[in-house]
Design a protein around this motif. Structure first.
Motif, short mmCIF file in Angstrom:
data_model
loop_
_atom_site.label_atom_id
_atom_site.label_comp_id
_atom_site.label_asym_id
_atom_site.label_seq_id
_atom_site.Cartn_x
_atom_site.Cartn_y
_atom_site.Cartn_z
N UNK A 70 31.99 49.31 43.64
CA UNK A 70 33.33 49.86 43.41
C UNK A 70 34.37 48.77 43.25
N UNK A 71 35.64 49.11 43.42
CA UNK A 71 36.72 48.16 43.17
C UNK A 71 36.98 47.15 44.28
N UNK A 72 36.45 47.40 45.49
CA UNK A 72 36.82 46.56 46.63
C UNK A 72 36.49 45.08 46.46
N UNK A 73 35.26 44.69 46.05
CA UNK A 73 34.98 43.25 45.94
C UNK A 73 35.95 42.51 45.02
N UNK A 74 36.22 43.07 43.84
CA UNK A 74 37.15 42.43 42.92
C UNK A 74 38.57 42.45 43.48
N UNK A 75 38.95 43.55 44.12
CA UNK A 75 40.29 43.66 44.68
C UNK A 75 40.52 42.60 45.76
N UNK A 76 39.52 42.43 46.62
CA UNK A 76 39.64 41.45 47.69
C UNK A 76 39.70 40.03 47.13
N UNK A 77 38.89 39.77 46.13
CA UNK A 77 38.91 38.44 45.51
C UNK A 77 40.31 38.13 44.98
N UNK A 78 40.93 39.13 44.36
CA UNK A 78 42.25 38.92 43.80
C UNK A 78 43.32 38.76 44.86
N UNK A 79 43.10 39.32 46.03
CA UNK A 79 44.13 39.27 47.07
C UNK A 79 44.04 38.04 47.96
N UNK A 80 42.92 37.31 47.89
CA UNK A 80 42.77 36.13 48.75
C UNK A 80 43.89 35.13 48.48
N UNK A 81 44.09 34.77 47.22
CA UNK A 81 45.13 33.80 46.88
C UNK A 81 46.51 34.40 47.07
N UNK A 82 46.66 35.68 46.82
CA UNK A 82 47.95 36.35 47.00
C UNK A 82 48.40 36.27 48.46
N UNK A 83 47.49 36.55 49.38
CA UNK A 83 47.82 36.48 50.81
C UNK A 83 48.11 35.05 51.22
N UNK A 84 47.32 34.12 50.71
CA UNK A 84 47.52 32.71 51.07
C UNK A 84 48.89 32.22 50.62
N UNK A 85 49.26 32.54 49.38
CA UNK A 85 50.53 32.07 48.85
C UNK A 85 51.73 32.73 49.53
N UNK A 86 51.51 33.93 50.06
CA UNK A 86 52.60 34.64 50.73
C UNK A 86 52.90 34.08 52.12
N UNK A 87 51.96 33.27 52.64
CA UNK A 87 52.15 32.70 53.97
C UNK A 87 53.23 31.62 53.95
N UNK A 88 53.91 31.44 55.04
CA UNK A 88 54.95 30.41 55.13
C UNK A 88 54.35 29.02 54.92
N UNK A 89 53.15 28.83 55.48
CA UNK A 89 52.45 27.55 55.31
C UNK A 89 51.05 27.86 54.79
N UNK A 90 50.88 27.93 53.45
CA UNK A 90 49.58 28.28 52.88
C UNK A 90 48.47 27.34 53.37
N UNK A 91 47.33 27.92 53.69
CA UNK A 91 46.19 27.15 54.20
C UNK A 91 45.27 26.74 53.06
N UNK A 92 44.43 25.79 53.36
CA UNK A 92 43.47 25.32 52.37
C UNK A 92 42.29 26.27 52.30
N UNK A 93 41.90 26.65 51.08
CA UNK A 93 40.74 27.53 50.91
C UNK A 93 39.48 26.70 50.79
N UNK A 94 38.41 27.05 51.52
CA UNK A 94 37.16 26.29 51.44
C UNK A 94 36.35 26.60 50.19
N UNK A 95 36.66 27.73 49.54
CA UNK A 95 35.94 28.15 48.35
C UNK A 95 36.93 28.74 47.35
N UNK A 96 36.65 28.55 46.08
CA UNK A 96 37.48 29.16 45.05
C UNK A 96 37.32 30.68 45.11
N UNK A 97 38.42 31.45 45.05
CA UNK A 97 38.29 32.91 45.07
C UNK A 97 37.36 33.44 44.00
N UNK A 98 37.29 32.77 42.85
CA UNK A 98 36.41 33.22 41.77
C UNK A 98 34.94 33.15 42.16
#
Length: 226
Positions: A70-98
């Motif tokens: 269903x839509x959840x895996x793609x939806x979550x992938x798209x929201x990973x960077x969105x949530x990170x960028x919305x943070x006051x101090x964005x954290x480093x991602x260990x893996x590319x969302x793609x």
């Protein structure tokens, strides 16, 4: 596989499970191959929870919250960077969302992902866990089945998992939908209207239109697990 034998010895599967999915159809729907160990896991256990905590997504599940196709895996992938960028101090991602594909969720809203590298070789994929699409992240260098064996045997401790996860012996609890319960019915995905009404009642500042923030979706899911 040795890891599946170890898992079934540690955490016995149900005596009765639903028919195995049509794996070629599932893979055709996803447009990619799936790890053999995952297909054996789902065929052996069916839908349910490990230790009442870890739920693996199922192909063509009746609820979009647990549907691998269903839509959840793609939806979550798209929201990973969105949530990170919305943070006051964005954290480093260990893996590319793609490179991440969601394969499960926990009772605390932690997500399990496949790290889909190398491309086209799913049996070499590893597992990443994170806390509700935020930091911290934890990566396990092995298959999903090996991850379950390691966690449920106490060999691997995932920092965001509860400390008392293994206070009781490891067990697998089939979902009511597939357990034969006469009261079980297929669950339908919650509408955005339901979540918006809930958020309004809880005092969230949520615009009437536009995407519902992941924080509110996660909060709704925590309060409405079924």
């Amino acid at each position: 596989m040795i890891s599946l034998a170890a898992l079934t010895a540690l955490c016995p599967p149900p005596a009765v499970v639903p028919p195995a999915p049509d794996w070629p159809r599932v893979e055709d729907t996803l447009g990619m191959g799936l790890p053999q160990d995952y297909k054996e896991l789902i065929t052996t256990y069916g839908p349910g929870r490990f230790c009442g905590f870890i739920t693996l997504y199922q192909p063509h599940a009746p609820s979009e919250w647990a549907d691998l196709t269903g839509p959840m895996p793609a939806r979550l992938r798209g929201q990973i960077e969105e949530v990170r960028q919305a943070a006051r101090h964005p954290w480093q991602l260990p893996h590319s969302p793609e490179d991440l594909f969601a394969v499960g969720v926990t009772g605390n809203g932690d997500y399990l992902f496949w790290v889909t590298r190398p491309v086209g070789t799913p049996d070499e994929w590893t597992v990443a866990v994170n806390e509700a699409l935020r930091a911290p992240w934890f990566t396990y260098n092995g298959s999903l089945t090996e991850f379950l064996v390691s966690v449920l045997s106490g060999t691997t401790s995932v920092p965001m998992f509860p400390k008392d996860l293994l206070d009781l012996a490891p067990a697998f609890t089939p979902s009511p939908l597939e357990s034969g319960s006469p009261a079980a019915v297929a669950r339908t995905p919650a509408s955005t209207r339901v979540i918006r009404d809930w958020a309004s009642a809880k005092g969230y500042d949520l615009p009437e239109r536009g995407r519902i923030p992941i924080e509110i979706i996660e909060a709704w899911k925590q309060e409405n697990p079924n």
